[in-house]
Design a protein around this motif. Structure first.
Motif, PDB file in Angstrom:
ATOM      1  N   ASP A  88       0.862  -1.188   0.000  1.00 14.45           N
ATOM      2  CA  ASP A  88       0.000   0.000   0.000  1.00 14.45           C
ATOM      3  C   ASP A  88       0.896   1.236   0.000  1.00 14.45           C
ATOM      4  O   ASP A  88       2.132   1.120   0.024  1.00 14.45           O
ATOM      5  CB  ASP A  88      -0.999  -0.026   1.172  1.00 14.45           C
ATOM      6  N   ARG A  89       0.259   2.387  -0.040  1.00 19.51           N
ATOM      7  CA  ARG A  89       1.035   3.619  -0.180  1.00 19.51           C
ATOM      8  C   ARG A  89       2.030   3.804   0.980  1.00 19.51           C
ATOM      9  O   ARG A  89       3.168   4.227   0.778  1.00 19.51           O
ATOM     10  CB  ARG A  89       0.064   4.809  -0.281  1.00 19.51           C
ATOM     11  N   ASP A  90       1.597   3.452   2.190  1.00 21.24           N
ATOM     12  CA  ASP A  90       2.494   3.574   3.354  1.00 21.24           C
ATOM     13  C   ASP A  90       3.733   2.695   3.188  1.00 21.24           C
ATOM     14  O   ASP A  90       4.843   3.115   3.505  1.00 21.24           O
ATOM     15  CB  ASP A  90       1.774   3.143   4.638  1.00 21.24           C
ATOM     16  N   ASP A  91       3.519   1.450   2.710  1.00 18.41           N
ATOM     17  CA  ASP A  91       4.670   0.546   2.499  1.00 18.41           C
ATOM     18  C   ASP A  91       5.657   1.198   1.539  1.00 18.41           C
ATOM     19  O   ASP A  91       6.863   1.207   1.774  1.00 18.41           O
ATOM     20  CB  ASP A  91       4.211  -0.777   1.846  1.00 18.41           C
ATOM     21  N   VAL A  92       5.133   1.725   0.426  1.00 13.51           N
ATOM     22  CA  VAL A  92       6.015   2.293  -0.603  1.00 13.51           C
ATOM     23  C   VAL A  92       6.759   3.497  -0.036  1.00 13.51           C
ATOM     24  O   VAL A  92       7.974   3.634  -0.209  1.00 13.51           O
ATOM     25  CB  VAL A  92       5.210   2.677  -1.868  1.00 13.51           C
ATOM     26  N   GLU A  93       6.048   4.346   0.684  1.00 14.38           N
ATOM     27  CA  GLU A  93       6.708   5.542   1.217  1.00 14.38           C
ATOM     28  C   GLU A  93       7.779   5.173   2.248  1.00 14.38           C
ATOM     29  O   GLU A  93       8.836   5.783   2.292  1.00 14.38           O
ATOM     30  CB  GLU A  93       5.675   6.526   1.762  1.00 14.38           C
ATOM     31  N   ARG A  94       7.478   4.136   3.042  1.00  8.15           N
ATOM     32  CA  ARG A  94       8.477   3.703   4.033  1.00  8.15           C
ATOM     33  C   ARG A  94       9.720   3.150   3.322  1.00  8.15           C
ATOM     34  O   ARG A  94      10.855   3.450   3.694  1.00  8.15           O
ATOM     35  CB  ARG A  94       7.847   2.635   4.937  1.00  8.15           C
ATOM     36  N   LEU A  95       9.499   2.364   2.257  1.00  5.46           N
ATOM     37  CA  LEU A  95      10.641   1.804   1.522  1.00  5.46           C
ATOM     38  C   LEU A  95      11.474   2.916   0.883  1.00  5.46           C
ATOM     39  O   LEU A  95      12.708   2.873   0.899  1.00  5.46           O
ATOM     40  CB  LEU A  95      10.145   0.832   0.432  1.00  5.46           C
ATOM     41  N   LEU A  96      10.794   3.936   0.343  1.00  2.00           N
ATOM     42  CA  LEU A  96      11.532   5.036  -0.292  1.00  2.00           C
ATOM     43  C   LEU A  96      12.339   5.816   0.746  1.00  2.00           C
ATOM     44  O   LEU A  96      13.474   6.224   0.493  1.00  2.00           O
ATOM     45  CB  LEU A  96      10.581   5.973  -1.043  1.00  2.00           C
ATOM     46  N   HIS A 152       8.050  -6.614 -11.850  1.00  2.00           N
ATOM     47  CA  HIS A 152       9.450  -6.312 -11.532  1.00  2.00           C
ATOM     48  C   HIS A 152       9.404  -5.215 -10.467  1.00  2.00           C
ATOM     49  O   HIS A 152       9.723  -4.059 -10.728  1.00  2.00           O
ATOM     50  CB  HIS A 152      10.179  -5.842 -12.794  1.00  2.00           C
ATOM     51  N   PRO A 153       8.976  -5.591  -9.241  1.00  2.00           N
ATOM     52  CA  PRO A 153       8.678  -4.559  -8.246  1.00  2.00           C
ATOM     53  C   PRO A 153       9.861  -3.693  -7.824  1.00  2.00           C
ATOM     54  O   PRO A 153       9.687  -2.505  -7.554  1.00  2.00           O
ATOM     55  CB  PRO A 153       8.131  -5.352  -7.054  1.00  2.00           C
ATOM     56  N   THR A 154      11.078  -4.279  -7.778  1.00  2.00           N
ATOM     57  CA  THR A 154      12.196  -3.436  -7.302  1.00  2.00           C
ATOM     58  C   THR A 154      12.599  -2.410  -8.362  1.00  2.00           C
ATOM     59  O   THR A 154      13.091  -1.340  -8.034  1.00  2.00           O
ATOM     60  CB  THR A 154      13.420  -4.270  -6.859  1.00  2.00           C
ATOM     61  N   GLN A 155      12.381  -2.741  -9.644  1.00  2.04           N
ATOM     62  CA  GLN A 155      12.627  -1.745 -10.700  1.00  2.04           C
ATOM     63  C   GLN A 155      11.681  -0.561 -10.500  1.00  2.04           C
ATOM     64  O   GLN A 155      12.077   0.605 -10.589  1.00  2.04           O
ATOM     65  CB  GLN A 155      12.402  -2.381 -12.069  1.00  2.04           C
ATOM     66  N   ALA A 156      10.416  -0.856 -10.206  1.00  2.00           N
ATOM     67  CA  ALA A 156       9.431   0.212 -10.025  1.00  2.00           C
ATOM     68  C   ALA A 156       9.767   1.073  -8.811  1.00  2.00           C
ATOM     69  O   ALA A 156       9.653   2.304  -8.859  1.00  2.00           O
ATOM     70  CB  ALA A 156       8.031  -0.380  -9.887  1.00  2.00           C
ATOM     71  N   LEU A 157      10.198   0.432  -7.726  1.00  2.00           N
ATOM     72  CA  LEU A 157      10.542   1.214  -6.524  1.00  2.00           C
ATOM     73  C   LEU A 157      11.740   2.122  -6.820  1.00  2.00           C
ATOM     74  O   LEU A 157      11.762   3.293  -6.418  1.00  2.00           O
ATOM     75  CB  LEU A 157      10.857   0.272  -5.352  1.00  2.00           C
ATOM     76  N   LEU A 158      12.709   1.567  -7.533  1.00  2.00           N
ATOM     77  CA  LEU A 158      13.881   2.368  -7.903  1.00  2.00           C
ATOM     78  C   LEU A 158      13.471   3.552  -8.785  1.00  2.00           C
ATOM     79  O   LEU A 158      13.963   4.678  -8.624  1.00  2.00           O
ATOM     80  CB  LEU A 158      14.884   1.476  -8.647  1.00  2.00           C
ATOM     81  N   ASP A 159      12.545   3.303  -9.704  1.00  2.00           N
ATOM     82  CA  ASP A 159      12.092   4.386 -10.589  1.00  2.00           C
ATOM     83  C   ASP A 159      11.343   5.469  -9.808  1.00  2.00           C
ATOM     84  O   ASP A 159      11.526   6.659 -10.061  1.00  2.00           O
ATOM     85  CB  ASP A 159      11.224   3.812 -11.713  1.00  2.00           C
ATOM     86  N   LEU A 160      10.506   5.054  -8.854  1.00  2.00           N
ATOM     87  CA  LEU A 160       9.821   6.049  -8.010  1.00  2.00           C
ATOM     88  C   LEU A 160      10.853   6.894  -7.262  1.00  2.00           C
ATOM     89  O   LEU A 160      10.731   8.114  -7.144  1.00  2.00           O
ATOM     90  CB  LEU A 160       8.924   5.366  -6.983  1.00  2.00           C
ATOM     91  N   TYR A 161      11.868   6.214  -6.760  1.00  2.00           N
ATOM     92  CA  TYR A 161      12.926   6.894  -6.001  1.00  2.00           C
ATOM     93  C   TYR A 161      13.612   7.947  -6.887  1.00  2.00           C
ATOM     94  O   TYR A 161      13.804   9.092  -6.491  1.00  2.00           O
ATOM     95  CB  TYR A 161      13.931   5.847  -5.511  1.00  2.00           C
ATOM     96  N   THR A 162      13.942   7.539  -8.107  1.00  2.00           N
ATOM     97  CA  THR A 162      14.626   8.446  -9.045  1.00  2.00           C
ATOM     98  C   THR A 162      13.744   9.657  -9.352  1.00  2.00           C
ATOM     99  O   THR A 162      14.210  10.798  -9.352  1.00  2.00           O
ATOM    100  CB  THR A 162      14.957   7.688 -10.353  1.00  2.00           C
TER     101      THR A 162
END
Ligand code: ASP
Length: 292
Positions: free
Chosen positions: A29-37, A150-160
């Protein structure tokens, strides 16, 4: 005197947290993604120091298993685990017992004997990470399964994107190219929408999966659409995942002429991204590839 009664359940230690995997962006969920970022940001800061190693995963074992070719993902995972002080082991299908006909399940059972904490898996088949999660006790990280996720690619892209623009919310991202065969596109659409971006997919009609708009994105077959985006995210023509004999575009030359990302099709201020590997001169003009 009042009798004190202790219930059996009160004596039981709390259950350990459920074993979590990272298999699909759909599981977050959004909280998970924000915490990971936010965690990624603090790790990135630590790379600015002379001593780059952190003790976070000391005593943990991370096994990277790659059944498909990879440069960026496999080396990133290996280096990241080492920087966090984990013991790491990397296995490539070529040269392993997979060459001798061993099934994924049997390979996973063999690896399970080493009691790994994390298994990072790339596999051409959709659902391979779930199978490994079922037969081992490890936390599974999906480093790409077929054309699924490819979830880690997406997280990396959000980060960028967040580092470049200071936000993701409200940005317009155009994803251009072979969406049909792209696990990166699927994960990115979900991740970008989760953080409040607008997503438009731009591709020849046969390369747009039917019904994809149901995810909440828009579609277009006109390359001029990319002019309106803040980020232009370019996808490779993933020939190795195309059905044999099927023709999605008349020719690669025709694809480049009509959907290639060239300097003329962009406007100043836009950011262009590509997950790699790039096919220069096909989906992306070399001038764009080498631009700032
Ligand atoms: N490297 C990305 C992937 O593994 C993108 C690509 O192969 O085109 O899906």
């Amino acid at each position: 005197m009042a009798e004190i009664r202790v219930m059996r359940d009160d004596l039981r230690p709390p259950d350990p947290p459920a074993r979590r995997h990272l298999i699909s962006i759909g599981d977050l969920d959004r909280d998970d993604v924000e915490r990971l970022l936010a965690t990624a940001r603090s790790f990135a800061r630590s790379l600015e120091r002379e001593m780059k190693k952190l003790p976070t995963l000391r005593g943990r074992t991370v096994v990277n298993v790659f059944y498909e070719s990879s440069t960026r993902t496999s080396s990133s995972f290996e280096l990241a685990a080492k920087r966090l002080s984990a013991d790491t082991m990397s296995i490539k299908a070529a040269g392993s017992s997979v060459d001798k006909g061993e099934s994924l399940k049997d390979t996973a059972l063999t690896l399970a004997a080493y009691d790994p904490d994390v298994i990072v898996l790339r596999h051409p088949q959709i659902g391979a990470p779930q199978l490994v999660a079922r037969v081992t006790e490890a936390h599974i990280v999906n480093a790409g399964d077929g054309k699924h996720q490819h979830p880690t690619q997406a997280l990396l892209d959000l980060y960028t994107i967040q580092e470049e623009f200071g936000r993701v919310e409200g940005l317009h991202v155009a994803i251009v190219g072979d969406v049909l065969h792209s696990r990166v596109a699927r994960s990115n659409i979900q991740a970008l929408l989760l953080l409040g971006a607008r997503v438009t997919l731009v591709a020849p009609p046969p390369l747009l999966p039917r019904g994809i708009e149901e995810l909440g994105c828009e579609t277009s077959t006109d390359i001029r659409t990319i002019q309106g985006a803040d980020v232009v995210y370019v996808l490779r023509m993933q020939q190795e995942r195309m059905q044999e004999g099927a023709s999605y575009v008349p020719s690669l030359r025709e694809y480049t002429a009509r959907w290639g990302v060239t300097p003329e099709r962009l406007r100043p201020g836009q950011k262009v991204m590509h997950p790699g590997p790039m096919n220069r001169g096909v989906e992306i003009d070399p001038v764009v590839a080498d631009s700032a």
